[in-house]
Design an enzyme around this catalytic site. Structure first.
Site, mmCIF file in Angstrom:
data_model
loop_
_atom_site.group_PDB
_atom_site.id
_atom_site.type_symbol
_atom_site.label_atom_id
_atom_site.label_comp_id
_atom_site.label_asym_id
_atom_site.label_seq_id
_atom_site.Cartn_x
_atom_site.Cartn_y
_atom_site.Cartn_z
ATOM 1 N N TYR A 72 -6.121 -17.279 -23.685
ATOM 2 C CA TYR A 72 -5.444 -18.425 -23.748
ATOM 3 C C TYR A 72 -6.111 -19.788 -23.820
ATOM 4 C CZ TYR A 72 -2.675 -22.214 -21.098
ATOM 5 O OH TYR A 72 -2.047 -23.282 -21.085
ATOM 6 N N SER A 86 -4.075 -28.314 -23.407
ATOM 7 C CA SER A 86 -4.446 -28.092 -22.086
ATOM 8 C C SER A 86 -6.022 -28.215 -21.719
ATOM 9 C CB SER A 86 -4.311 -26.503 -21.653
ATOM 10 O OG SER A 86 -4.969 -26.265 -20.544
#
Ligand code: NDP
Ligand code: 8X3
Length: 250
Positions: free
Chosen positions: A151, A138
């Site tokens: 995260y 990501s």
């Protein structure tokens, strides 16, 4: 002979779109996820194009990962492509406020889950002296943002694991592609915000976000590159996004 791809997190979003894209070019599929009804529905839809089988497991459960992959009939073990896509964010907040269960879900799913699946499949690729692993990281693995430390840490780990896999496996004919998307409109925010649809919708308002199919297109490009070409790293952003938390909204 047709190639075989195993896709984790194939029940939704990027994984589902990738399965559809791979089926579109005749790649047989092992679809994995935790929701059997969705796996069955997608398998039935794609069975008109390619051979499809499904595996139900939670990537956090190492016993189940290894048993389910081990239970594949021999011909399905000739896995050419592994798409390590399963993962999610859970919650958003400071470390002080954070819920430890959410941290466990992110670290166990996004990091340890990816490792468990890879550990089950790498030996099969080594035996055949070929393979291609695509890890879905990501933009959050490249930049840390406020209220997203855990995260972001889980996705930074994916970045490092892609590098480590490439260092270890290139000599064995196994390619590694690391894909780092920005904001993609999937069920991701709905999961992160625990079913709060209004909050999830807001993430994608005021600009044209990436769609799952955009990431699937890039993955297809990487897995179809000629044998002598490795697409090592892809960062893919919506045209309105310039950094992890900088999005130009109308
Ligand atoms: P979705 O929520 O739409 O899909 C997540 C998929 O992962 C589902 O198929 C889900 O399947 C599966 N999954 C989640 N946890 C587990 C688990 N513990 N065991 C097995 N499967 C699991 O989100 P996306 O498609 O957006 O997310 C896919 C990947 O892309 C994730 O790794 C995410 O971090 C990454 N990503 C997403 C971005 C975005 O903006 N959407 C941007 C950058 C990266 P099931 O519930 O059936 O198990
Ligand atoms: C998902 C994208 O920016 O919400 O990985 O973390 S972001």
């Amino acid at each position: 002979m047709s190639r075989i791809a195993l896709v984790t997190g194939a029940t939704s979003g990027i994984g589902k779109a990738t399965a559809e894209a791979l089926a579109g070019v005749g790649i047989n599929l092992i679809l994995c996820g935790r929701r059997q009804d969705r796996l069955d529905e997608i398998a039935a839809q794609l069975a008109a194009k390619v051979e499809v089988t499904t595996l139900l497991f939670d990537v956090r459960d190492k016993g189940s990962v290894s048993a389910m992959i081990g239970s594949l009939p021999d011909h399905w073990k000739n896995i050419d492509i592994l798409i390590n896509n399963a993962g999610n964010a859970h919650g958003m907040g400071t470390l002080e406020e954070g819920d430890v269960e959410d941290w466990d879900a992110m670290i166990d799913g996004n990091v340890k889950g990816l490792l468990y699946v890879s550990k089950a499949i790498i030996p099969l690729m080594l035996e055949r002296g070929k393979g291609h692993i695509v890890n879905i990281s990501s933009i959050a693995g490249k930049e840390t943002y406020v209220n997203g430390a855990v995260y972001c840490a889980s996705k930074a780990a994916v970045e490092v694991l892609s590098q480590g896999m490439r260092l270890e496996l290139t000599q064995h004919g196994i390619k590694i592609t690391n894909v780092a998307p920005g904001a993609v409109e999937t069920e991701f925010s709905l999961v992160r915000f625990k079913g709060d649809e209004a909050r999830a919708d807001k993430v994608y308002q005021g600009f044209d976000p990436l769609q799952a199919v955009d990431i699937a297109d890039a993955i297809l490009y990487a897995v179809n590159a000629p044998a002598h070409v490795t697409i090592a790293d892809l960062t893919i952003l919506a045209s309105a996004q310039s950094a992890a938390t900088t999005i130009y909204r109308k």
